[in-house]
Design an enzyme around this catalytic site. Sequence first.
Site, PDB file in Angstrom:
ATOM      1  N   GLN A 124       0.823  -0.947  -0.040  1.00 46.90           N
ATOM      2  CA  GLN A 124       0.146   0.036   0.092  1.00 46.90           C
ATOM      3  C   GLN A 124       0.975   1.185   0.067  1.00 46.90           C
ATOM      4  O   GLN A 124       1.729   1.474   0.796  1.00 46.90           O
ATOM      5  CB  GLN A 124      -0.831   0.069   1.297  1.00 46.90           C
ATOM      6  CG  GLN A 124      -1.823   1.268   1.287  1.00 46.90           C
ATOM      7  CD  GLN A 124      -2.421   1.255   2.673  1.00 46.90           C
ATOM      8  OE1 GLN A 124      -1.948   1.082   3.606  1.00 46.90           O
ATOM      9  NE2 GLN A 124      -3.641   1.838   2.645  1.00 46.90           N
ATOM     10  N   GLY A 125       0.987   1.933  -1.073  1.00 42.72           N
ATOM     11  CA  GLY A 125       1.862   3.104  -1.160  1.00 42.72           C
ATOM     12  C   GLY A 125       1.262   4.407  -1.099  1.00 42.72           C
ATOM     13  O   GLY A 125       0.944   5.234  -1.917  1.00 42.72           O
ATOM     14  N   TYR A 126       0.855   4.589   0.091  1.00 43.36           N
ATOM     15  CA  TYR A 126       0.141   5.843   0.719  1.00 43.36           C
ATOM     16  C   TYR A 126       1.013   6.823   1.362  1.00 43.36           C
ATOM     17  O   TYR A 126       1.362   7.918   0.816  1.00 43.36           O
ATOM     18  CB  TYR A 126      -0.838   5.484   1.611  1.00 43.36           C
ATOM     19  CG  TYR A 126      -2.119   4.941   0.771  1.00 43.36           C
ATOM     20  CD1 TYR A 126      -2.180   4.517  -0.657  1.00 43.36           C
ATOM     21  CD2 TYR A 126      -3.509   4.745   1.379  1.00 43.36           C
ATOM     22  CE1 TYR A 126      -3.313   4.046  -1.274  1.00 43.36           C
ATOM     23  CE2 TYR A 126      -4.497   4.183   0.939  1.00 43.36           C
ATOM     24  CZ  TYR A 126      -4.424   3.544  -0.379  1.00 43.36           C
ATOM     25  OH  TYR A 126      -5.493   2.919  -1.002  1.00 43.36           O
ATOM     26  N   SER A 127       1.536   6.408   2.450  1.00 46.72           N
ATOM     27  CA  SER A 127       2.271   7.233   3.480  1.00 46.72           C
ATOM     28  C   SER A 127       3.713   7.724   2.727  1.00 46.72           C
ATOM     29  O   SER A 127       4.201   6.884   1.960  1.00 46.72           O
ATOM     30  CB  SER A 127       2.762   6.739   4.704  1.00 46.72           C
ATOM     31  OG  SER A 127       1.515   6.307   5.488  1.00 46.72           O
ATOM     32  N   SER A 159       4.307  -1.856   4.542  1.00 48.42           N
ATOM     33  CA  SER A 159       4.357  -3.221   5.305  1.00 48.42           C
ATOM     34  C   SER A 159       4.584  -4.159   4.191  1.00 48.42           C
ATOM     35  O   SER A 159       4.418  -4.197   3.130  1.00 48.42           O
ATOM     36  CB  SER A 159       2.907  -3.400   5.954  1.00 48.42           C
ATOM     37  OG  SER A 159       2.529  -2.551   6.892  1.00 48.42           O
ATOM     38  N   GLU A 242     -19.874  -8.314   1.854  1.00 48.03           N
ATOM     39  CA  GLU A 242     -19.719  -9.365   3.138  1.00 48.03           C
ATOM     40  C   GLU A 242     -18.455  -8.951   3.871  1.00 48.03           C
ATOM     41  O   GLU A 242     -17.819  -9.556   4.241  1.00 48.03           O
ATOM     42  CB  GLU A 242     -19.407 -10.640   2.176  1.00 48.03           C
ATOM     43  CG  GLU A 242     -20.471 -11.138   1.398  1.00 48.03           C
ATOM     44  CD  GLU A 242     -20.337 -12.432   0.951  1.00 48.03           C
ATOM     45  OE1 GLU A 242     -19.048 -12.858   0.586  1.00 48.03           O
ATOM     46  OE2 GLU A 242     -21.254 -12.999  -0.014  1.00 48.03           O
TER      47      GLU A 242
HETATM   48  C1  LIG Z   1       2.926  -1.036  11.754  1.00 46.29           C
HETATM   49  C2  LIG Z   1       2.713   0.047  10.626  1.00 46.29           C
HETATM   50  C3  LIG Z   1       2.419  -0.379   9.474  1.00 46.29           C
HETATM   51  C4  LIG Z   1       2.242   0.593   8.419  1.00 46.29           C
HETATM   52  N1  LIG Z   1       1.917   0.215   7.190  1.00 46.29           N
HETATM   53  C5  LIG Z   1       1.762   1.145   6.050  1.00 46.29           C
HETATM   54  C6  LIG Z   1       1.431   0.750   4.842  1.00 46.29           C
HETATM   55  O1  LIG Z   1       1.654  -0.421   4.308  1.00 46.29           O
HETATM   56  N2  LIG Z   1       1.331   1.746   3.879  1.00 46.29           N
HETATM   57  C7  LIG Z   1       1.301   3.005   4.022  1.00 46.29           C
HETATM   58  O2  LIG Z   1       1.149   3.805   3.430  1.00 46.29           O
HETATM   59  N3  LIG Z   1       1.467   3.430   5.412  1.00 46.29           N
HETATM   60  C8  LIG Z   1       1.612   2.452   6.297  1.00 46.29           C
HETATM   61  N4  LIG Z   1       1.817   2.927   7.781  1.00 46.29           N
HETATM   62  C9  LIG Z   1       1.782   4.391   8.051  1.00 46.29           C
HETATM   63  C10 LIG Z   1       0.656   5.010   8.772  1.00 46.29           C
HETATM   64  O3  LIG Z   1      -0.614   4.906   7.770  1.00 46.29           O
HETATM   65  C11 LIG Z   1       0.877   6.047   9.281  1.00 46.29           C
HETATM   66  O4  LIG Z   1       2.054   5.955  10.344  1.00 46.29           O
HETATM   67  C12 LIG Z   1      -0.077   6.999   9.887  1.00 46.29           C
HETATM   68  O5  LIG Z   1      -1.216   7.360   9.091  1.00 46.29           O
HETATM   69  C13 LIG Z   1       0.448   7.997  10.593  1.00 46.29           C
HETATM   70  O6  LIG Z   1       1.178   9.119   9.798  1.00 46.29           O
HETATM   71  P1  LIG Z   1       2.721   9.550  10.322  1.00 46.29           P
HETATM   72  O7  LIG Z   1       3.453   8.518  10.670  1.00 46.29           O
HETATM   73  O8  LIG Z   1       3.154  10.429   9.407  1.00 46.29           O
HETATM   74  O9  LIG Z   1       2.188  10.579  11.815  1.00 46.29           O
HETATM   75  P2  LIG Z   1       1.848  12.006  11.830  1.00 46.29           P
HETATM   76  O10 LIG Z   1       0.683  12.110  10.977  1.00 46.29           O
HETATM   77  O11 LIG Z   1       2.866  13.024  11.668  1.00 46.29           O
HETATM   78  O12 LIG Z   1       1.385  11.965  13.160  1.00 46.29           O
HETATM   79  C14 LIG Z   1       2.113  12.191  14.398  1.00 46.29           C
HETATM   80  C15 LIG Z   1       1.128  12.617  15.551  1.00 46.29           C
HETATM   81  O13 LIG Z   1       0.421  13.793  15.428  1.00 46.29           O
HETATM   82  C16 LIG Z   1      -0.972  13.404  15.244  1.00 46.29           C
HETATM   83  N5  LIG Z   1      -1.725  14.137  14.393  1.00 46.29           N
HETATM   84  C17 LIG Z   1      -1.598  14.426  13.010  1.00 46.29           C
HETATM   85  N6  LIG Z   1      -2.604  14.943  12.829  1.00 46.29           N
HETATM   86  C18 LIG Z   1      -3.387  15.338  13.507  1.00 46.29           C
HETATM   87  C19 LIG Z   1      -4.613  15.996  13.633  1.00 46.29           C
HETATM   88  N7  LIG Z   1      -5.272  16.624  12.438  1.00 46.29           N
HETATM   89  N8  LIG Z   1      -5.153  16.081  14.920  1.00 46.29           N
HETATM   90  C20 LIG Z   1      -4.651  15.290  15.947  1.00 46.29           C
HETATM   91  N9  LIG Z   1      -3.530  14.742  15.865  1.00 46.29           N
HETATM   92  C21 LIG Z   1      -2.977  14.818  14.743  1.00 46.29           C
HETATM   93  C22 LIG Z   1      -1.093  11.779  15.311  1.00 46.29           C
HETATM   94  O14 LIG Z   1      -2.167  11.319  15.991  1.00 46.29           O
HETATM   95  C23 LIG Z   1       0.166  11.530  15.899  1.00 46.29           C
HETATM   96  O15 LIG Z   1       0.019  11.358  17.129  1.00 46.29           O
HETATM   97  C24 LIG Z   1       2.153   2.129   8.922  1.00 46.29           C
HETATM   98  C25 LIG Z   1       2.218   2.409   9.854  1.00 46.29           C
HETATM   99  C26 LIG Z   1       2.527   1.538  10.978  1.00 46.29           C
HETATM  100  C27 LIG Z   1       2.998   1.875  12.529  1.00 46.29           C
END
Ligand SMILES: Cc1cc2nc3c(=O)[nH]c(=O)nc-3n(C[C@H](O)[C@H](O)[C@H](O)COP(=O)(O)OP(=O)(O)OC[C@H]3O[C@@H](n4cnc5c(N)ncnc54)[C@H](O)[C@@H]3O)c2cc1C
Lengths: 398, 355
Positions: A124-127, A159, A242
């Site tokens: 999943q290429g999102y982050s 992941s 489902e």
């Molecule tokens: C085990 C694991 C597997 C993952 N697998 C994948 C994957 O396969 N593909 C993929 O694309 N991503 C993956 N991710 C990434 C995951 O989706 C992101 O880490 C997550 O969405 C948070 O983004 P960030 O790490 O940039 O943190 P940030 O967005 O920078 O957040 C940092 C802190 O700020 C807070 N914050 C941010 N914005 C707000 C807001 N508007 N209001 C309040 N608080 C806020 C957050 O809650 C957090 O506490 C994975 C992450 C983990 C831990």
Amino acid sequence: MDLNYGAEAEAFRVELADFLAGHWQPGDRRGSALKAYIASFRQEATSRGYLYRNIPKRYGGSEQPIDTVRAQVIREAFGRARAPMEVSGNGMSMLVPTLLDRGSDALKDLFIPPTMAGDYVWGQGYSEPGSGSDLASIRCRAELAGDKWVINGQKIWTSQGDRVTHMFALVRTEPQASKHAGISYLIIDLDQPGVTRRPIRQMTGDAGFYEFFFDDVTTPADWIVGARGEGWQVSRTTLKHERANIGSADALGGQFAKLVELAGQVTRFGRPAIKDPEIRQALARIEGWVLAHRCSSYRLFSLAAADEPPGLVGLMMKLLVTETGHDIAMLAQELIGDEAMLEPAPPGTRGRGVEKWLDQIMGSLGNSIAGGTTNIQRNVIAERGLGLPRELALGNDA
Amino acid sequence: MRFHQSEEQLAIQDALRGTLADALPAGRLRTLVDDPADFDRPSWDALMALGLGGLALPEEAGGSGLGLVDLAMAIEVLGDGAAAGPIVQHLLTGLAVARSRNEAAAAHLPGLAAGTTVATMAWGGDWLPESWALTLEDGKVSGSVRFVPGASAAALFLVGTAGGGLALVSGGSQVTVAPMPSADRSRRVSTVTFDRAPAAELFAPGDAGVAGLFDAALVLTAADALGGAQRCLDMSVAYAKEREQFGQPIGRFQALKHQLATMALEVEPARALLWYAAYAQDCSLPDARRAAALAKSHIADRFVSVTRAAIAAHGGIGYSWEYGLNTWFRRALFDRAYLGSPSLHRERAAELAGW
Ligand SMILES: Cc1cc2nc3c(=O)[nH]c(=O)nc-3n(C[C@H](O)[C@H](O)[C@H](O)COP(=O)(O)OP(=O)(O)OC[C@H]3O[C@@H](n4cnc5c(N)ncnc54)[C@H](O)[C@@H]3O)c2cc1C
């Protein structure tokens, strides 16, 4: 209220038990023999309409009418027999439903059969490094050059990054458009020059996720799902068919059962921890949440079967699981006591003691970040569930 | 498989909600809490006229023959509306009489179903049946029980007898009621003293019927708590949308938003837990006793926590008497303690699991 599935479903359960007794006999097969056996078992189960139910026959699915209860009975019967169900992972759970909903026929032909066979493994290429919670701010870009997209940028936290062969990615294709309207949903073959993958060690010490660098990576012009600039909507396609199941309740319930078992194994103040009043209280307090979650999943399941919307509780299930997982972690840490100073051997190795709970203790943190952090879940509950006004500063135009 | 509310269940809730809101509007609730009476005749009569008293009584006794699930849903709405008086206790007395095989007591069923005979519960001890202490000798009950809601208005008492039995006592000169200063003004409690009061035994000590009624009482108290918590959440969300500070609705501030989301997380999943605990009793599932104990402890705790959060979310007005949130705060004090604290029922749940 009625938690029984009904006579028809129970008759179906018997049919399934017969089928499984006759066809799921892996014996002591291993390695490639086991793999081949599983593949032929899946084929047989699919030909009878048990697996790949929402996938059309032309792609190798069984194309069954939507029947939430039947699907659940299948999960239960297969689970009991420890028989394999569909290939798991992002491909089947995220990409294929998205393709079925929004993909061109060519893309469906190209990607659904090898994904079902487990030959293509999907990331999943999102982050991105600069885009997590604020996913729509992604910067990885793609430009159309003739019949190809040329992709440059970075994806992170992917992941299963060591195993993935392909990626479905959100990339910026319309730099002039507004934040959300500039994103497209592309499919990328990762086996090509210009793709660099690097493992990132997780806090557990394992290389659990990867980062990907794209340097003039290409993908065919028509490997796009939905139109240009529709990627944000496409990525929100939820799995309608489902999907409601009580799998997450079984998982949380299973974790809780193990916690109770742990409390029976360890001692506290000279007696079995489970006889300690404080531990009994803590366990029963957690069980209140576990049971509320389980019963809510019955409720969601029932609503889905009746084709009614899930409502507020549907927005809460992830937070409920991760918050309860956190409580379980904290109590487990108390129960394992000094052993929490030990590093657990990897899962599957022999001789793991109670320190193996460190996997859950750390994993509970990952769960509350992945797929939308706890804060983001609360935003969603408050804004979409309770109808509170959106924050002004977030620049949400979607 | 069906585990969400039916049209009929929703319709019963709507009818009760509307009737209660008309008969006990906010203004009336405010005067009621300053009134020393432990009963509110107009709202009682209005609810009983809808058939509340007979909802779960058998049809031959003038009831509708519905189950505990339906009763719990009804009580939830009444907890939301802060219904006054011994409603749960009255309904429980009806169930006890209907489930007993005491024919003489059955003569009370029509009055209980119609609500013309008001009943309450006087169980005593530390709430658990094995601790009940009223003596029953020669068909006469003696002893005192504290924390009896609606006792001044009651004509019938479902009393807990030594060893864990249940008997039915009619009010009269052998029954004296001493009101206690009550935190929950909508459900004032009294000490009731029985002095050789004539009684009809419904269940002998040790009869399995007692456990079932005890569990039903736990579930209905939890239902009241869930409704109260829902009310506090709804009031807080509505207030957050309308109150402005810093030039915008306070509901736009994330800290408050997250507090409200946390309250919702306490309330909404608990609803299915309540249904399950009631359903488990209706179907005599093997975990019915534990489900009742866990539902009472979990939901009573949620009510306390949500009322506190609701007052915080309102600011000064939440702390005022006039605004009325404290009505539910006080009901949470009642629901948490009545029939035993969350810790008591958690210990029971532990025991029942064989931990
Ligand atoms: C085990 C694991 C597997 C993952 N697998 C994948 C994957 O396969 N593909 C993929 O694309 N991503 C993956 N991710 C990434 C995951 O989706 C992101 O880490 C997550 O969405 C948070 O983004 P960030 O790490 O940039 O943190 P940030 O967005 O920078 O957040 C940092 C802190 O700020 C807070 N914050 C941010 N914005 C707000 C807001 N508007 N209001 C309040 N608080 C806020 C957050 O809650 C957090 O506490 C994975 C992450 C983990 C831990």
